[in-house]
Scaffold this motif. Structure first.
Motif, PDB file in Angstrom:
ATOM      1  N   PHE B 117       0.143   3.133  -7.559  1.00  0.00           N
ATOM      2  CA  PHE B 117       0.987   3.822  -6.606  1.00  0.00           C
ATOM      3  C   PHE B 117       0.482   3.613  -5.177  1.00  0.00           C
ATOM      4  CE2 PHE B 117       2.438   7.607  -4.265  1.00  0.00           C
ATOM      5  CZ  PHE B 117       3.795   7.557  -4.548  1.00  0.00           C
ATOM      6  N   PHE B 118      -0.836   3.730  -4.999  1.00  0.00           N
ATOM      7  CA  PHE B 118      -1.383   3.685  -3.642  1.00  0.00           C
ATOM      8  C   PHE B 118      -1.831   2.293  -3.228  1.00  0.00           C
ATOM      9  CE2 PHE B 118      -1.927   8.214  -4.636  1.00  0.00           C
ATOM     10  CZ  PHE B 118      -1.379   8.771  -3.497  1.00  0.00           C
ATOM     11  N   ASP B 119      -1.830   1.360  -4.145  1.00  0.00           N
ATOM     12  CA  ASP B 119      -2.382   0.038  -3.878  1.00  0.00           C
ATOM     13  C   ASP B 119      -1.570  -0.705  -2.824  1.00  0.00           C
ATOM     14  OD1 ASP B 119      -4.247  -1.822  -4.203  1.00  0.00           O
ATOM     15  OD2 ASP B 119      -3.494  -2.653  -6.104  1.00  0.00           O
ATOM     16  N   TYR B 120      -2.188  -1.756  -2.316  1.00  0.00           N
ATOM     17  CA  TYR B 120      -1.492  -2.661  -1.422  1.00  0.00           C
ATOM     18  C   TYR B 120      -0.305  -3.258  -2.188  1.00  0.00           C
ATOM     19  CZ  TYR B 120      -0.759  -6.464   1.861  1.00  0.00           C
ATOM     20  OH  TYR B 120      -0.205  -7.323   2.762  1.00  0.00           O
ATOM     21  N   GLY B 121       0.892  -3.114  -1.640  1.00  0.00           N
ATOM     22  CA  GLY B 121       2.071  -3.580  -2.365  1.00  0.00           C
ATOM     23  C   GLY B 121       2.469  -2.666  -3.495  1.00  0.00           C
ATOM     24  N   GLY B 122       1.930  -1.473  -3.500  1.00  0.00           N
ATOM     25  CA  GLY B 122       2.222  -0.535  -4.579  1.00  0.00           C
ATOM     26  C   GLY B 122       3.483   0.259  -4.318  1.00  0.00           C
ATOM     27  N   SER B 123       3.746   1.186  -5.229  1.00  0.00           N
ATOM     28  CA  SER B 123       5.014   1.933  -5.186  1.00  0.00           C
ATOM     29  C   SER B 123       5.187   2.711  -3.892  1.00  0.00           C
ATOM     30  CB  SER B 123       5.074   2.912  -6.345  1.00  0.00           C
ATOM     31  OG  SER B 123       4.849   2.213  -7.533  1.00  0.00           O
ATOM     32  N   LEU B 124       4.106   3.320  -3.398  1.00  0.00           N
ATOM     33  CA  LEU B 124       4.220   4.126  -2.185  1.00  0.00           C
ATOM     34  C   LEU B 124       4.683   3.267  -1.023  1.00  0.00           C
ATOM     35  CD1 LEU B 124       3.753   6.853  -0.792  1.00  0.00           C
ATOM     36  CD2 LEU B 124       1.412   6.112  -0.321  1.00  0.00           C
ATOM     37  N   GLU B 125       4.066   2.103  -0.896  1.00  0.00           N
ATOM     38  CA  GLU B 125       4.424   1.216   0.204  1.00  0.00           C
ATOM     39  C   GLU B 125       5.881   0.764   0.074  1.00  0.00           C
ATOM     40  OE1 GLU B 125       1.254  -1.699   1.053  1.00  0.00           O
ATOM     41  OE2 GLU B 125       2.910  -2.930   1.782  1.00  0.00           O
ATOM     42  N   LEU B 126       6.281   0.424  -1.138  1.00  0.00           N
ATOM     43  CA  LEU B 126       7.657  -0.019  -1.364  1.00  0.00           C
ATOM     44  C   LEU B 126       8.656   1.088  -1.019  1.00  0.00           C
ATOM     45  CD1 LEU B 126       7.336  -1.955  -4.753  1.00  0.00           C
ATOM     46  CD2 LEU B 126       7.629  -2.916  -2.454  1.00  0.00           C
ATOM     47  N   LEU B 127       8.312   2.296  -1.425  1.00  0.00           N
ATOM     48  CA  LEU B 127       9.210   3.423  -1.151  1.00  0.00           C
ATOM     49  C   LEU B 127       9.361   3.653   0.341  1.00  0.00           C
ATOM     50  CD1 LEU B 127       8.093   6.041  -3.825  1.00  0.00           C
ATOM     51  CD2 LEU B 127      10.335   4.949  -3.645  1.00  0.00           C
ATOM     52  N   LEU B 128       8.228   3.620   1.034  1.00  0.00           N
ATOM     53  CA  LEU B 128       8.270   3.890   2.468  1.00  0.00           C
ATOM     54  C   LEU B 128       8.974   2.771   3.220  1.00  0.00           C
ATOM     55  CD1 LEU B 128       4.757   5.476   3.006  1.00  0.00           C
ATOM     56  CD2 LEU B 128       6.975   6.615   2.929  1.00  0.00           C
ATOM     57  N   LYS B 129       8.856   1.561   2.702  1.00  0.00           N
ATOM     58  CA  LYS B 129       9.524   0.419   3.326  1.00  0.00           C
ATOM     59  C   LYS B 129      11.042   0.639   3.358  1.00  0.00           C
ATOM     60  CE  LYS B 129       7.368  -4.019   3.171  1.00  0.00           C
ATOM     61  NZ  LYS B 129       6.910  -5.014   2.202  1.00  0.00           N
ATOM     62  N   GLN B 130      11.537   1.277   2.307  1.00  0.00           N
ATOM     63  CA  GLN B 130      12.977   1.537   2.210  1.00  0.00           C
ATOM     64  C   GLN B 130      13.467   2.331   3.410  1.00  0.00           C
ATOM     65  OE1 GLN B 130      14.919   0.401  -0.410  1.00  0.00           O
ATOM     66  NE2 GLN B 130      13.065  -0.611  -1.119  1.00  0.00           N
ATOM     67  N   ILE B 131      12.611   3.230   3.900  1.00  0.00           N
ATOM     68  CA  ILE B 131      13.035   4.013   5.055  1.00  0.00           C
ATOM     69  C   ILE B 131      12.280   3.570   6.303  1.00  0.00           C
ATOM     70  CG2 ILE B 131      13.922   6.079   3.892  1.00  0.00           C
ATOM     71  CD1 ILE B 131      11.095   7.242   4.050  1.00  0.00           C
ATOM     72  N   ALA B 132      11.842   2.300   6.273  1.00  0.00           N
ATOM     73  CA  ALA B 132      11.266   1.645   7.443  1.00  0.00           C
ATOM     74  C   ALA B 132      10.040   2.356   8.005  1.00  0.00           C
ATOM     75  CB  ALA B 132      12.325   1.458   8.530  1.00  0.00           C
ATOM     76  N   ILE B 133       9.185   2.803   7.129  1.00  0.00           N
ATOM     77  CA  ILE B 133       7.916   3.368   7.606  1.00  0.00           C
ATOM     78  C   ILE B 133       6.788   2.474   7.123  1.00  0.00           C
ATOM     79  CG2 ILE B 133       6.335   5.341   7.532  1.00  0.00           C
ATOM     80  CD1 ILE B 133       8.730   7.129   7.056  1.00  0.00           C
ATOM     81  N   GLN B 134       5.894   2.156   8.048  1.00  0.00           N
ATOM     82  CA  GLN B 134       4.744   1.346   7.663  1.00  0.00           C
ATOM     83  C   GLN B 134       3.497   2.216   7.748  1.00  0.00           C
ATOM     84  OE1 GLN B 134       3.933  -2.527   8.454  1.00  0.00           O
ATOM     85  NE2 GLN B 134       5.638  -2.959   7.070  1.00  0.00           N
TER      86      GLN B 134
END
Lengths: 329, 544
Positions: B117-134
């Motif tokens: 979930f927290f890894d680089y390229g993990g679910s959290l990053e993917l989810l946040l990308k959807q709403i344009a947050i880095q």
């Protein structure tokens, strides 16, 4: 003939720290009903558990029908002793019907067992209850099933361990009389454990008084009442007051040396027409319904509780006794 | 005097149950005895190197984990137990049992999910990308992350223990406190919390045992602990002697913890004194507060259960086609089979232990039986080492015998076989089966078996005719609990399982070790699913 003999039986718990039984000696005649009376902690439960084989002795011997069943080296298992037992909490097997409960101890073929079940159910007045489960029965009915189960295999000795302590007073007297009528009918030797002296008086041929692990006295009811061995035994059968020498002197009674005296409160008479009497002050009066309880003061320091049918309006009163009513130890 | 006293009755009171009981106690204690004896053989070559270089980090890491996990599990466990048992707030009824569910997930599986979930390229990053947050990369694969993961997966032990106290023992106390004019806040901190302490510490000790038992999570996160050290010295360095020394040290630490727990309980024995039958009314919280409480209580449920399960389900949707092969079903089948075998074996030994103790007449031997339930405190890796030593020795002896008499060479028979593995499970999980069965047996009481004896039936027949039918419920729950524990078990299984056999836990671990963490999701979900049922069952037991 003696069915049970106990010789110097002792038991302690906590590695010898608490003595529960102290070199008990007695025997029980075949066919008699004997009550073991004592307070909790008197050792009466431990004693019957050792007779039953549920507990092991530290020292002493137990003979059943002249066979040694327990000693330092011998121990006959409870299942081999042919003793029936009715437990305080009935201990009916909850997953078995009444008939199965009774059949449990019958090591016979089916037909014989069935006859015996009918016989004992008839005896305890519970025909038609064969297929009921224990939880479908009242306390009194469970009690009778427990009795039926215990006597079904025709044990040589029946032990009833405080069987009425879970019942209220009314039901208890009724059930007690019923149960012992049944026991007497079968002619079985029975040991009845109770802390209630009235229960013991009502049903037994002999009573055994235990206190702090010691056997205080063993006698029939009348002897116990009239010639108790000490104040404790006397006090089990109603209120007793101990009379010291100086008090007896007040009543003009000459006490013997090395003897102790006591009297039952109900034998203290409010009258001038008794042999030994003294004047006493009425401290207070309590109405108890059937009679009045008077608190009398003798010589400013000795109190007596005396009962009177009528209310007394005087300040002082004569109180006294007859010599035959004195208890001497 | 006392000794003489005892020997006078020895001949009368010593029976076959005394012998059988001694045999069982020896059978169960053998692994620890073996470790103890091996200690005299001296440490391995690398021991001095280990002491100089890594032992401090083992001790330091384990200590850090104990302190942080201890603090976090008490914080999560006690606060949520208090809130759900005292107040009414949204979804309180559901949260009450959701809070226990993290127990169904082994901590190594939670660790895999968190990593994903927290890894680089993990679910959290993917989810946040959807709403344009880095966000900057979050590294949780270290000891701090491990402490958090162990805490969110183990806090239910504290929660369950303290909730049982709050539900059953505090109604009268709270009322008295209120009538004396003491407020809510003070009532909790001054009265209930100190009184609940023995219960809380009881739960906490279980947490710490599990922390010290963990292998999978620490290994995956690259944190050196005692358990990973035992594995490394046995398998990588091939030095059993060193592993034995580490195991003995770990056991010493655990017995220290157990003694501390005993000590704190001895000083405070009032905890069980006031059990109230009545349950108190729950307080309805005002609007602002009730959502605040809801959010607080949701945190451990979210971290310990919802997040890892969602992550695993997500992965499962990606990988099910590759993972659902006949090989997987064989593994699942083997896993179930081993767990059932172990459950039956453990329950049988537990029943024997309980009843042989009852039928044995020598008090000294009866007291020994208490030793045999200590296995649960001893980490799986340690038990595995302890089982290896005698089984290897026995196998070697049998090989020698076979060679002498038949000149045939046989292989290892017990070691690395299902017998050795089941033996180890029994040693480890005996307490899990013992407790519910003993509780039921105590409920049945002595009068029933005694009246059976009085009706002429001996102990064994009494057991089958009277006690066994009434014990069924306790036996069933014992089997269920052992079954689930075996399904989840990793370190012991890894060391002792036969080559030809695979379990779901080991499969998940192997996938994760081979960088196939997504594939680990399906065996993990399977384990979680089997674990949820008894957790619900456990919850019912506490409420009733």
């Amino acid at each position: 003939m003696e069915i049970l003999q106990i010789k110097k039986l002792s038991k302690s718990f906590d590695g010898g720290k608490t003595n529960v039984l102290n070199e008990i000696d007695f025997s029980i005649a075949k066919g008699s009903i004997v009550s073991f009376v004592g307070e909790s902690g008197s050792g009466k439960t431990t004693l019957i558990r050792m007779i039953a084989g549920l507990e092991r002795s530290d020292a002493g011997e137990i003979y059943l029908n002249n066979n040694l069943v327990s000693s330092d080296r011998t121990f006959v298992k409870p299942e081999k002793r042919n003793i029936g037992m009715v437990f305080q909490e009935y201990a009916l097997f909850p997953h078995m019907t009444v008939a199965k409960n009774i059949a449990y101890g019958l090591h016979k073929d089916k037909k014989e067992a069935k006859n015996r079940i009918a016989e004992v159910l008839d005896l305890v007045g519970l025909n038609g209850f064969e297929e009921r489960y224990p939880h479908e029965l009242s306390g009194g009915q469970q009690q009778r099933v427990a009795l039926a189960r215990a006597i079904a295999p025709k044990p040589e000795l029946l032990i009833l361990d405080e069987p009425f302590s879970n019942l209220d007073a009314m039901l208890r007297i009724q059930l007690r009389n019923e149960i012992f009528e049944i026991v007497k009918k079968t002619g079985i030797t029975a040991i009845f454990v109770t802390h209630d002296t009235q229960d013991a008086l009502a049903v037994s041929d002999e009573i055994l008084i235990l206190k702090h692990g010691n056997l205080i006295q063993k006698a029939d009811a009348e002897t116990l009442y009239k010639v108790p061995k000490n104040l404790y035994v006397a006090s089990l059968f109603g209120e007793v007051v101990s009379l010291k020498k100086d008090v007896l002197a007040q009543f003009h009674f000459k006490a013997e040396e090395n003897k102790e005296y006591a009297i039952r409160n109900k034998n203290l008479k409010l009258s001038v027409e008794v042999s030994f009497k003294s004047q006493a002050k009425i401290e207070n009066t309590t109405f108890l319904g059937e009679n009045y309880q008077l608190k009398l003061v003798l010589n400013d320091e000795n109190f007596f509780q005396v009962y009177s049918k009528e209310k007394l309006d005087t300040e002082t009163v004569f109180v006294g006794f007859e010599e035959k009513d004195l208890l001497v130890f | 005097m006392l000794f003489m006293f005892k020997t006078t009755h020895f001949k009368r009171d010593f029976n076959r149950w005394s012998i059988f009981l001694l045999a069982i106690v020896f059978f169960i204690a053998l692994p620890i005895i073996a470790i103890f004896i091996k200690l005299f053989g001296g440490p391995g070559e690398t021991w001095s190197h280990l002491v100089k270089n890594v032992l401090t980090s083992y001790v330091g890491n384990s200590l850090y984990l104990i302190i942080v996990c201890g603090f976090l599990t008490v914080l999560f466990g006690v606060s949520s137990a208090w809130f759900v048992s005292r107040y009414k707030f949204p979804f309180q009824k559901y949260l009450e049992w959701l809070l226990i569910l993290p127990l169904a997930i082994p901590s190594y599986i939670t660790a895999y999910a968190f990593a994903g979930f927290f890894d680089y390229g993990g679910s959290l990053e993917l989810l946040l990308k959807q709403i344009a947050i880095q966000i900057p990369k979050m590294d949780i694969m270290n000891i701090h992350g491990l402490a958090l993961i162990l805490s969110v997966s183990l806090y239910p032990y504290v929660y369950v223990a303290s909730r049982a106290f709050f539900l059953h023992q505090s109604a009268n106390l709270i009322e008295v406190s209120k009538l004396l004019g003491v407020g809510e806040f003070k009532t909790f901190f001054k009265l209930l919390l100190p009184m609940a302490r023995p219960a809380i510490v009881g739960g906490l000790v279980l947490v710490l045992m599990e922390v010290l038992n963990d292998y999978g999570a620490a290994k995956y996160f690259g944190v050196s602990t005692f358990t990973t050290g035992i594995f490394r010295s046995w398998f990588a360095l091939e030095e059993p002697e060193t592993a034995v020394y580490l195991a003995a040290l770990l056991v010493a630490i655990i017995f220290g913890l157990l003694l501390l727990e005993k000590y704190q309980r001895r000083k405070i024995s009032y905890s069980n004194s006031v059990k109230s039958e009545r349950k108190q009314e729950k307080i309805v919280l005002p609007k602002g507060q009730k959502w605040l409480v809801f959010s607080w209580v949701s945190v451990p449920v979210f971290l310990g259960f919802l997040l890892p399960v969602s992550q695993l389900i997500y992965w499962a949707t990606l990988t099910y086609e590759e993972v659902f092969t006949s090989e997987f079903f064989t593994t699942a089948f083997q896993s179930l089979g081993i767990a059932i075998l172990a459950a039956i074996g453990t329950v049988l030994i537990a029943i024997c232990l309980i009843y042989f103790t009852k039928w044995n007449r020598i008090p000294f031997i009866g007291n020994l039986s208490k030793i045999s339930v200590l296995g649960y405190a001893i980490p799986g890796a340690v038990i595995a080492v302890g089982v290896m030593i005698p089984t290897l020795a026995l196998d070697k002896w049998m090989i020698g015998v076979a060679k002498n008499f038949t000149s045939e060479s046989i292989g290892l028979i017990i070691n690395g076989s299902i017998i050795g593995l089941t033996y180890a499970y029994i040693v480890r999980f005996l307490a899990v089966a013992y407790n519910p069965i003993e509780a039921t047996s105590l409920k049945i009481g002595n009068a029933l078996p005694e009246s059976s004896n009085m009706l002429g039936i001996g102990n064994i027949r009494t057991f089958f005719k009277v006690e066994f039918p009434l014990l069924k419920k306790g036996i069933l729950s014992a089997m269920l609990l052992v079954f689930v524990d075996v399904m989840k078990e990793l370190p012991l299984t890894l060391i002792l399982k036969p080559y030809s056999v695979q379990t779901l836990a080991v499969k998940a671990y192997e996938f994760a070790s081979d960088e196939l963490i997504m594939e680990a999701s399906i065996p993990s979900l399977f384990i979680i699913f089997t674990g949820i049922l008894p957790v619900i069952f456990l919850n019912k037991l506490i409420i009733d």
